[in-house]
Design a protein around this motif. Structure first.
Motif, PDB file in Angstrom:
ATOM      1  N   SER A  46       0.828  -1.208   0.000  1.00 51.83           N
ATOM      2  CA  SER A  46       0.000   0.000   0.000  1.00 51.83           C
ATOM      3  C   SER A  46       0.863   1.259   0.000  1.00 51.83           C
ATOM      4  O   SER A  46       0.604   2.209  -0.771  1.00 51.83           O
ATOM      5  N   ASP A  47       1.916   1.274   0.844  1.00 53.18           N
ATOM      6  CA  ASP A  47       2.793   2.451   0.887  1.00 53.18           C
ATOM      7  C   ASP A  47       3.521   2.646  -0.429  1.00 53.18           C
ATOM      8  O   ASP A  47       3.674   3.786  -0.915  1.00 53.18           O
ATOM      9  N   ARG A  48       3.975   1.556  -1.040  1.00 57.18           N
ATOM     10  CA  ARG A  48       4.691   1.679  -2.306  1.00 57.18           C
ATOM     11  C   ARG A  48       3.779   2.207  -3.409  1.00 57.18           C
ATOM     12  O   ARG A  48       4.138   3.093  -4.185  1.00 57.18           O
ATOM     13  N   THR A  49       2.560   1.655  -3.462  1.00 54.54           N
ATOM     14  CA  THR A  49       1.612   2.107  -4.485  1.00 54.54           C
ATOM     15  C   THR A  49       1.268   3.581  -4.303  1.00 54.54           C
ATOM     16  O   THR A  49       1.239   4.353  -5.273  1.00 54.54           O
ATOM     17  N   GLN A  50       1.014   3.983  -3.058  1.00 49.04           N
ATOM     18  CA  GLN A  50       0.679   5.381  -2.802  1.00 49.04           C
ATOM     19  C   GLN A  50       1.855   6.294  -3.129  1.00 49.04           C
ATOM     20  O   GLN A  50       1.670   7.393  -3.680  1.00 49.04           O
ATOM     21  N   MET A  51       3.072   5.844  -2.816  1.00 46.57           N
ATOM     22  CA  MET A  51       4.238   6.683  -3.079  1.00 46.57           C
ATOM     23  C   MET A  51       4.416   6.917  -4.583  1.00 46.57           C
ATOM     24  O   MET A  51       4.594   8.053  -5.038  1.00 46.57           O
ATOM     25  N   PHE A  52       4.357   5.836  -5.344  1.00 48.24           N
ATOM     26  CA  PHE A  52       4.542   5.983  -6.791  1.00 48.24           C
ATOM     27  C   PHE A  52       3.388   6.727  -7.431  1.00 48.24           C
ATOM     28  O   PHE A  52       3.584   7.504  -8.370  1.00 48.24           O
ATOM     29  N   ALA A  53       2.177   6.499  -6.935  1.00 46.56           N
ATOM     30  CA  ALA A  53       1.039   7.238  -7.474  1.00 46.56           C
ATOM     31  C   ALA A  53       1.180   8.736  -7.191  1.00 46.56           C
ATOM     32  O   ALA A  53       0.921   9.581  -8.065  1.00 46.56           O
ATOM     33  N   ALA A  54       1.607   9.053  -5.964  1.00 40.46           N
ATOM     34  CA  ALA A  54       1.801  10.474  -5.621  1.00 40.46           C
ATOM     35  C   ALA A  54       2.925  11.080  -6.448  1.00 40.46           C
ATOM     36  O   ALA A  54       2.828  12.233  -6.917  1.00 40.46           O
ATOM     37  N   LEU A  55       3.991  10.333  -6.629  1.00 42.95           N
ATOM     38  CA  LEU A  55       5.115  10.837  -7.421  1.00 42.95           C
ATOM     39  C   LEU A  55       4.707  11.099  -8.867  1.00 42.95           C
ATOM     40  O   LEU A  55       5.038  12.136  -9.453  1.00 42.95           O
ATOM     41  N   SER A  56       3.982  10.117  -9.443  1.00 44.81           N
ATOM     42  CA  SER A  56       3.536  10.306 -10.822  1.00 44.81           C
ATOM     43  C   SER A  56       2.574  11.473 -10.939  1.00 44.81           C
ATOM     44  O   SER A  56       2.606  12.241 -11.913  1.00 44.81           O
ATOM     45  N   HIS A  57       1.707  11.640  -9.926  1.00 42.08           N
ATOM     46  CA  HIS A  57       0.761  12.754  -9.944  1.00 42.08           C
ATOM     47  C   HIS A  57       1.484  14.092  -9.817  1.00 42.08           C
ATOM     48  O   HIS A  57       1.148  15.080 -10.500  1.00 42.08           O
ATOM     49  N   ASP A  58       2.500  14.147  -8.950  1.00 47.31           N
ATOM     50  CA  ASP A  58       3.222  15.410  -8.748  1.00 47.31           C
ATOM     51  C   ASP A  58       4.033  15.812  -9.963  1.00 47.31           C
ATOM     52  O   ASP A  58       4.382  17.004 -10.120  1.00 47.31           O
ATOM     53  N   LEU A  59       4.342  14.843 -10.812  1.00 47.72           N
ATOM     54  CA  LEU A  59       5.100  15.199 -12.019  1.00 47.72           C
ATOM     55  C   LEU A  59       4.261  16.007 -13.006  1.00 47.72           C
ATOM     56  O   LEU A  59       4.822  16.627 -13.928  1.00 47.72           O
ATOM     57  N   ARG A  60       2.958  16.014 -12.843  1.00 50.49           N
ATOM     58  CA  ARG A  60       2.107  16.792 -13.751  1.00 50.49           C
ATOM     59  C   ARG A  60       2.386  18.293 -13.633  1.00 50.49           C
ATOM     60  O   ARG A  60       2.297  19.024 -14.630  1.00 50.49           O
ATOM     61  N   THR A  61       2.721  18.732 -12.430  1.00 46.80           N
ATOM     62  CA  THR A  61       2.946  20.176 -12.240  1.00 46.80           C
ATOM     63  C   THR A  61       4.139  20.682 -13.048  1.00 46.80           C
ATOM     64  O   THR A  61       4.003  21.670 -13.809  1.00 46.80           O
ATOM     65  N   PRO A  62       5.328  20.092 -12.920  1.00 45.72           N
ATOM     66  CA  PRO A  62       6.431  20.595 -13.760  1.00 45.72           C
ATOM     67  C   PRO A  62       6.180  20.399 -15.246  1.00 45.72           C
ATOM     68  O   PRO A  62       6.657  21.205 -16.061  1.00 45.72           O
ATOM     69  N   LEU A  63       5.412  19.385 -15.627  1.00 44.40           N
ATOM     70  CA  LEU A  63       5.101  19.219 -17.052  1.00 44.40           C
ATOM     71  C   LEU A  63       4.215  20.360 -17.550  1.00 44.40           C
ATOM     72  O   LEU A  63       4.365  20.838 -18.691  1.00 44.40           O
ATOM     73  N   THR A  64       3.289  20.785 -16.695  1.00 45.79           N
ATOM     74  CA  THR A  64       2.437  21.925 -17.072  1.00 45.79           C
ATOM     75  C   THR A  64       3.275  23.189 -17.248  1.00 45.79           C
ATOM     76  O   THR A  64       3.080  23.976 -18.191  1.00 45.79           O
ATOM     77  N   VAL A  65       4.264  23.358 -16.337  1.00 44.64           N
ATOM     78  CA  VAL A  65       5.154  24.534 -16.446  1.00 44.64           C
ATOM     79  C   VAL A  65       5.970  24.452 -17.732  1.00 44.64           C
ATOM     80  O   VAL A  65       6.152  25.464 -18.448  1.00 44.64           O
ATOM     81  N   LEU A  66       6.466  23.260 -18.059  1.00 47.66           N
ATOM     82  CA  LEU A  66       7.252  23.091 -19.288  1.00 47.66           C
ATOM     83  C   LEU A  66       6.403  23.371 -20.528  1.00 47.66           C
ATOM     84  O   LEU A  66       6.885  23.941 -21.513  1.00 47.66           O
ATOM     85  N   ARG A  67       5.141  22.948 -20.469  1.00 48.10           N
ATOM     86  CA  ARG A  67       4.262  23.203 -21.608  1.00 48.10           C
ATOM     87  C   ARG A  67       4.066  24.708 -21.805  1.00 48.10           C
ATOM     88  O   ARG A  67       4.063  25.217 -22.941  1.00 48.10           O
ATOM     89  N   LEU A  68       3.902  25.449 -20.692  1.00 43.88           N
ATOM     90  CA  LEU A  68       3.738  26.900 -20.786  1.00 43.88           C
ATOM     91  C   LEU A  68       4.994  27.570 -21.333  1.00 43.88           C
ATOM     92  O   LEU A  68       4.932  28.496 -22.160  1.00 43.88           O
ATOM     93  N   ARG A  69       6.150  27.081 -20.870  1.00 44.82           N
ATOM     94  CA  ARG A  69       7.396  27.678 -21.348  1.00 44.82           C
ATOM     95  C   ARG A  69       7.640  27.361 -22.823  1.00 44.82           C
ATOM     96  O   ARG A  69       8.252  28.139 -23.552  1.00 44.82           O
ATOM     97  N   ALA A  70       7.164  26.163 -23.248  1.00 46.87           N
ATOM     98  CA  ALA A  70       7.353  25.818 -24.662  1.00 46.87           C
ATOM     99  C   ALA A  70       6.599  26.768 -25.580  1.00 46.87           C
ATOM    100  O   ALA A  70       6.982  26.951 -26.743  1.00 46.87           O
ATOM    101  N   GLU A  71       5.521  27.348 -25.060  1.00 47.37           N
ATOM    102  CA  GLU A  71       4.758  28.271 -25.889  1.00 47.37           C
ATOM    103  C   GLU A  71       5.545  29.537 -26.219  1.00 47.37           C
ATOM    104  O   GLU A  71       5.221  30.249 -27.185  1.00 47.37           O
ATOM    105  N   PHE A  72       6.576  29.827 -25.429  1.00 49.54           N
ATOM    106  CA  PHE A  72       7.366  31.038 -25.685  1.00 49.54           C
ATOM    107  C   PHE A  72       8.567  30.758 -26.599  1.00 49.54           C
ATOM    108  O   PHE A  72       9.346  31.651 -26.881  1.00 49.54           O
ATOM    109  N   VAL A  73       8.722  29.507 -26.999  1.00 49.75           N
ATOM    110  CA  VAL A  73       9.820  29.194 -27.918  1.00 49.75           C
ATOM    111  C   VAL A  73       9.413  29.628 -29.323  1.00 49.75           C
ATOM    112  O   VAL A  73       8.372  29.195 -29.833  1.00 49.75           O
TER     113      VAL A  73
END
Length: 444
Positions: free
Chosen positions: A236-263
């Motif tokens: 349970s702890d392992r599943t929650q940890m990886f799920a949280a990690l994968s979910h938290d990666l969405r935030t920097p991806l959103t930032v990267l997508r916004l920055r890509a618009e300025f390229v």
């Protein structure tokens, strides 16, 4: 053929029956030896008493009546004769029993001439099978007369100890029956623990073992329950940890997508957005994998033949080259949705890299086997264990151009193992890959 039983219960029963039977035989043997010695002493005493009674009667009778007196004393197992000669020759071989009778006679009748007393063994006409079962005694009387006595040594011993065999057999049967009841009762908690351990490999959320019985069984059940609880928490702890990690990666991806618009470079802009999109798909696939792994579907009895046949019909209707053959029925206790998804991943993988898939289902007394055959390039032996690792993809034929993120085989492998089964890969002689799924029949 096994000479030593395999199960602990059978071995315990065998040891108990063998030990008690051997102990019984030894006890009966010792008792028989003692009884035989007592019987010998009794026979010797009876022979001495017969001789003394016959000698006394002969001596007290007038000489003219002695022969008639001897005849009157004779009966079954005893023959008394009075005459002028001895029936036992001098120098007859001695025997331990004869020596004992001679010694006793000389003790009881002191006036006997020990040097002239003669004893010998003879066959009993009533028992021809028992050699030397009568004792002959020739004792001198006054005036040169002889008292000749032939006396039986009792009934011959039985060659076959029927009573002993019957007693031992009944004792062994009683011990065997009681041992089965007691040992099966004592080992029942162990069998329960074995089934629980097998169930744990399929369902980590299974109910805990009842902590009852002898202290050792209670301790073992408690340790097993503690282990199951720790494994459940770890997963349970392992599943929650990886799920949280994968979910938290969405935030920097959103930032990267916004920055890509300025390229301003359109080519670099498109490449960055494609990379970000691929990363998002990988994260979504990871979240789906972890979500499925953390979900516990209710198991029930299914017909695997019907499940696979329906899946293949659906794929054929969609234009896929899939063929199914095998046993008409294959009942299995399983999680239907998870197992169907696992086989769907394996079939999709065969179609994607082997152009077509052929499923062959076979059964035996313990397992259900499903062979998935394709006509692709196969997988090198060194890579066959790695292809089941998450996100692992082979170079050449299995690259990003074919699609997927390397989770299909991982999900299938995890599901098959959760059902107590296994997956094996091998090359076909006519070319292509053979993937064999083995599932045990009894998982409930």
């Amino acid at each position: 053929m096994r000479l030593i039983p395999d199960s602990m219960a059978a071995r315990t029963i065998a040891v108990m029956v063998a030990g008690l039977t051997l102990s019984h035989l030894v006890s009966m043997g010792a008792y028989g030896i003692d009884l035989l010695a007592q019987s010998d002493r009794s026979v010797e005493q009876e022979t001495v008493e017969r001789f003394i009674a016959a000698r006394s009667a002969i001596l007290q009778a007038p000489e003219a009546d002695r022969e008639r007196t001897a005849a009157l004393l004779s009966r079954r197992a005893l023959d008394v004769r009075w005459g002028r000669s001895a029936v036992v020759d001098e120098g007859e071989p001695e025997h331990p029993q004869l020596t004992a009778i001679r010694t006793r006679l000389l003790e009881v009748v002191p006036d006997l001439n020990g040097s002239s007393l003669r004893l010998a063994l003879a066959d009993d006409p009533d028992h021809p099978e028992a050699a030397g079962h009568m004792v002959l005694i020739s004792a001198p009387l006054p005036n040169g007369e002889w008292l000749n006595l032939r006396s039986s040594l009792g009934d011959p011993p039985m060659h076959t100890p029927t009573n002993l065999l019957l007693s031992t057999g009944l004792m062994a049967l009683a011990v065997f029956a009681l041992s089965i009841l007691l040992i099966r009762s004592a080992t029942a908690p162990l069998r329960t623990m074995v089934r629980a351990a097998e169930r744990l490999g399929v369902d980590v959320t299974a109910p805990p073992l009842p902590e009852q019985g002898p202290s050792e069984i209670r301790q073992a059940a408690h340790a097993f329950n503690e282990m199951q609880a720790r494994i459940k928490r770890l997963l349970s702890d392992r599943t929650q940890m990886f799920a949280a990690l994968s979910h938290d990666l969405r935030t920097p991806l959103t930032v990267l997508r916004l920055r890509a618009e300025f390229v301003e470079d359109e080519e670099q802009h498109d490449k960055m957005l494609a990379d970000i999109a691929e990363m998002e798909e990988m994260i979504n696939a990871t979240l789906a994998f972890l979500r499925d792994e953390g979900t516990q579907e209710v198991s029930k009895m299914i017909d695997l033949t019907a499940t696979l046949a329906t899946m293949c019909d659906t794929l054929t209707d969609a234009g896929r080259d899939v063929e199914f053959s095998g046993e008409p029925h294959a009942l299995l206790y399983a999680q239907p949705i998870a197992l169907r998804r696992a086989f769907r991943n394996l079939v999709d993988n065969a179609i994607k890299y082997g152009h077509r898939a052929q499923l062959v289902l076979s059964t035996d007394a313990e397992c259900i086997m499903v062979d998935i055959l394709d006509e692709g390039p196969g997988i090198p032996e060194a890579e066959r264990e790695k292809v089941f690792q998450p996100f692992y993809r082979m170079e050449r034929s299995r690259n990003r151009g074919t699609g997927g993120f390397g989770l299909g085989l991982t999900i299938a492998h995890t599901t098959i193992r959760a059902h107590g089964g296994s997956i094996a890969l091998s090359d076909r002689s006519e070319g292509g890959l053979r993937l064999t799924v083995s599932l045990p029949r009894t998982l409930k």
